[in-house]
Design a protein around this motif. Structure first.
Motif, PDB file in Angstrom:
ATOM      1  N   LEU A 104       0.827  -1.215   0.000  1.00 33.00           N
ATOM      2  CA  LEU A 104       0.000   0.000   0.000  1.00 33.00           C
ATOM      3  C   LEU A 104       0.857   1.260   0.000  1.00 33.00           C
ATOM      4  CD1 LEU A 104      -2.791  -1.066   2.511  1.00 33.00           C
ATOM      5  CD2 LEU A 104      -2.968  -0.873   0.021  1.00 33.00           C
ATOM      6  N   THR A 105       2.000   1.219   0.711  1.00 30.80           N
ATOM      7  CA  THR A 105       2.907   2.365   0.700  1.00 30.80           C
ATOM      8  C   THR A 105       3.448   2.622  -0.700  1.00 30.80           C
ATOM      9  OG1 THR A 105       3.583   1.945   2.992  1.00 30.80           O
ATOM     10  CG2 THR A 105       5.034   3.318   1.660  1.00 30.80           C
ATOM     11  N   GLY A 106       3.888   1.573  -1.371  1.00 30.14           N
ATOM     12  CA  GLY A 106       4.390   1.720  -2.730  1.00 30.14           C
ATOM     13  C   GLY A 106       3.331   2.271  -3.669  1.00 30.14           C
ATOM     14  N   PHE A 107       2.102   1.799  -3.514  1.00 27.44           N
ATOM     15  CA  PHE A 107       0.995   2.301  -4.333  1.00 27.44           C
ATOM     16  C   PHE A 107       0.808   3.797  -4.121  1.00 27.44           C
ATOM     17  CE2 PHE A 107      -3.375   3.394  -5.170  1.00 27.44           C
ATOM     18  CZ  PHE A 107      -3.696   2.684  -6.312  1.00 27.44           C
ATOM     19  N   ALA A 108       0.785   4.208  -2.845  1.00 28.83           N
ATOM     20  CA  ALA A 108       0.555   5.622  -2.527  1.00 28.83           C
ATOM     21  C   ALA A 108       1.688   6.500  -3.037  1.00 28.83           C
ATOM     22  CB  ALA A 108       0.393   5.785  -1.017  1.00 28.83           C
ATOM     23  N   VAL A 109       2.930   6.079  -2.831  1.00 26.04           N
ATOM     24  CA  VAL A 109       4.079   6.893  -3.211  1.00 26.04           C
ATOM     25  C   VAL A 109       4.150   7.068  -4.729  1.00 26.04           C
ATOM     26  CG1 VAL A 109       6.604   6.949  -3.283  1.00 26.04           C
ATOM     27  CG2 VAL A 109       5.427   6.390  -1.148  1.00 26.04           C
ATOM     28  N   SER A 110       3.933   5.992  -5.471  1.00 28.89           N
ATOM     29  CA  SER A 110       4.022   6.102  -6.929  1.00 28.89           C
ATOM     30  C   SER A 110       2.946   7.032  -7.470  1.00 28.89           C
ATOM     31  CB  SER A 110       3.903   4.717  -7.577  1.00 28.89           C
ATOM     32  OG  SER A 110       2.605   4.184  -7.409  1.00 28.89           O
ATOM     33  N   ALA A 111       1.744   6.940  -6.927  1.00 22.49           N
ATOM     34  CA  ALA A 111       0.677   7.821  -7.389  1.00 22.49           C
ATOM     35  C   ALA A 111       0.955   9.273  -7.003  1.00 22.49           C
ATOM     36  CB  ALA A 111      -0.665   7.358  -6.812  1.00 22.49           C
ATOM     37  N   ILE A 112       1.576   9.491  -5.842  1.00 22.71           N
ATOM     38  CA  ILE A 112       1.985  10.844  -5.447  1.00 22.71           C
ATOM     39  C   ILE A 112       2.971  11.408  -6.473  1.00 22.71           C
ATOM     40  CG2 ILE A 112       3.390  12.132  -3.782  1.00 22.71           C
ATOM     41  CD1 ILE A 112       2.053  10.441  -1.591  1.00 22.71           C
ATOM     42  N   TYR A 113       3.899  10.573  -6.949  1.00 18.72           N
ATOM     43  CA  TYR A 113       4.841  11.021  -7.970  1.00 18.72           C
ATOM     44  C   TYR A 113       4.123  11.416  -9.257  1.00 18.72           C
ATOM     45  CZ  TYR A 113       8.891   9.281  -5.321  1.00 18.72           C
ATOM     46  OH  TYR A 113       9.857   9.075  -4.372  1.00 18.72           O
TER      47      TYR A 113
END
Length: 410
Positions: A104-113
């Motif tokens: 979930l962290t990876g999902f959130a961070v990539s979308a933030i980028y």
């Protein structure tokens, strides 16, 4: 003009810098904590790979999320998700739970980028875009490296560091959410197939897979490697920071050199140097005279800039209407490599112990050097078009190839 642009996007750079700090601190913190909790090395590798699975999924799904709810609400939700997941790590010490939180962290961070880069795309014009994206990449790299020093503020075995990272992620969102700068709309590009891209730019495609695998190995398992060598927390944070700083220092010189000669030759030479430094690092281990830090600096400096060189090499071979779709395909291939990286290196470390960390990185560097040398031999002529200008790249970049020049969003 550039000063006016920077004034309009400073909340974004402020937020991204803090998020970079949190990403750098979180990866190393979880690696150290996994060792303290006695997780099996293969389990730790899978946990770190889960982040890149989420990162890949997020980059693929973010366009639809943004089209449905808009940038402001998407950014608010994603930062909240990233803030929550780090807290859950400290509450539930369980590999399965950690794996889900990492995803979930990876999902959130990539979308933030994706949100951040689409904002930059809208704020920049053709004269300022290269400078603005370079500042963006330096901001992210500086955050990743400085985040390692958060580990010195509290005991990784306690909850304080997890709480601090959660607070910082929330803080990063505040300037962005209250800014009056209009957000851009988002239009997803139609990707070029992997087969088609391989025929157009084989070195760029294969290289993107290999270098993203290396990035994930270092950022995912570097702290675990340092812990197994017996380094203390402050020594681990310095070791990880030095790896990233090395890449930041040599990105520009290697990039400018690649603008003046065949990029494949520069890639081959840099990857071969990374191979040598990795082999020596595997033999050296943890040195009392800090030789391991110098070797880490040199390895990072030779290895990490290769991502930007592979992207530039790919763009050399493409027409303007192919570039956007090809970038999303490179993202997909690189994401697959990043997903495999931490688990691959955990198997190597299980078989050969801590030195297996650099043995595996040496093997990846050898593949990059060998492939670039092979392509240089069978196709000695450089790209037919004008070389694309070099731009610095942060680890696991995402989003810049997924959007077209958009109109403003209300």
């Amino acid at each position: 003009m550039m000063r006016k642009t920077l004034t309009s996007v400073w909340p974004l750079f402020f937020g991204l810098g803090i998020i970079g700090v949190c990403i750098g601190a979180q990866g190393s913190l979880l690696g150290i904590r996994a060792e303290l909790e006695g997780f099996d090395i293969r389990v730790t590798g899978l946990l770190m790979s889960a982040y890149y699975v989420g990162f890949l999924l997020g980059s693929l799904r973010a366009p639809k999320i943004l089209q449905r709810v808009g940038h402001i609400r998407a950014f608010a939700a994603l930062t909240a998700l990233a803030s929550i997941t780090i807290l859950v790590h400290s509450l539930i010490i369980d590999p399965w739970t950690w794996g889900l939180m990492r995803l979930l962290t990876g999902f959130a961070v990539s979308a933030i980028y994706v949100v951040a880069e689409s904002w930059l795309n809208q704020a920049a014009n053709n004269r300022s875009r290269g400078q603005l994206l370079s500042i963006y990449m330096v901001t992210m790299l500086a955050g990743l490296s400085s985040g390692q020093f958060l580990l010195k503020l509290a005991d990784p075995a306690s909850f304080e560091l997890f709480t601090l990272i959660s607070v910082l992620i929330s803080l990063a969102a505040i300037p962005i959410l209250i800014t009056a700068t209009p957000m851009p709309s988002f239009e997803a590009a139609r990707p070029v197939s992997i087969k088609a891209l391989y025929h157009l730019a084989p070195t760029g495609l294969i290289g993107s897979f290999l270098i993203n695998t290396c990035y994930a190995m270092v950022l995912g398992m570097g702290a675990v490697y340092a812990s197994k060598l017996g380094m203390q927390v402050d020594e681990i944070s310095l070791f990880m920071a030095v790896l990233v700083v090395g890449g930041m220092l040599l990105q520009w010189p290697l990039g400018k050199l690649s603008d003046r000669m065949d990029r494949r030759s520069v890639i081959c030479a840099a990857a071969f140097a990374a191979l040598l430094f990795a082999l020596v690092s595997g033999q050296t281990g943890f040195a009392a005279d800090n030789r391991h830090l110098l070797l880490a600096l040199l390895f990072g400096g030779c290895c990490f800039p290769l991502l930007a060189l592979y992207l530039a090499l790919t763009n050399d071979e493409l027409t303007s209407d192919q570039a956007v779709g090809a970038s999303s395909t490179l993202l997909l291939v690189g994401g697959i490599g990043a997903t495999l990286g931490p688990f691959m290196i955990s198997l190597t470390m299980e078989r050969w112990g801590a030195p297996g960390f650099f043995w595996c990185l040496a093997a990846m560097s050898a593949l990059m050097a060998g492939h670039a040398f092979y392509r240089r031999l069978i196709d000695p002529l450089p790209a037919a078009g004008e070389p694309s200008s070099f731009q610095m790249q942060a680890p696991s970049p995402v989003g810049s190839g997924l959007m077209k020049s958009p109109p403003s969003e209300n």
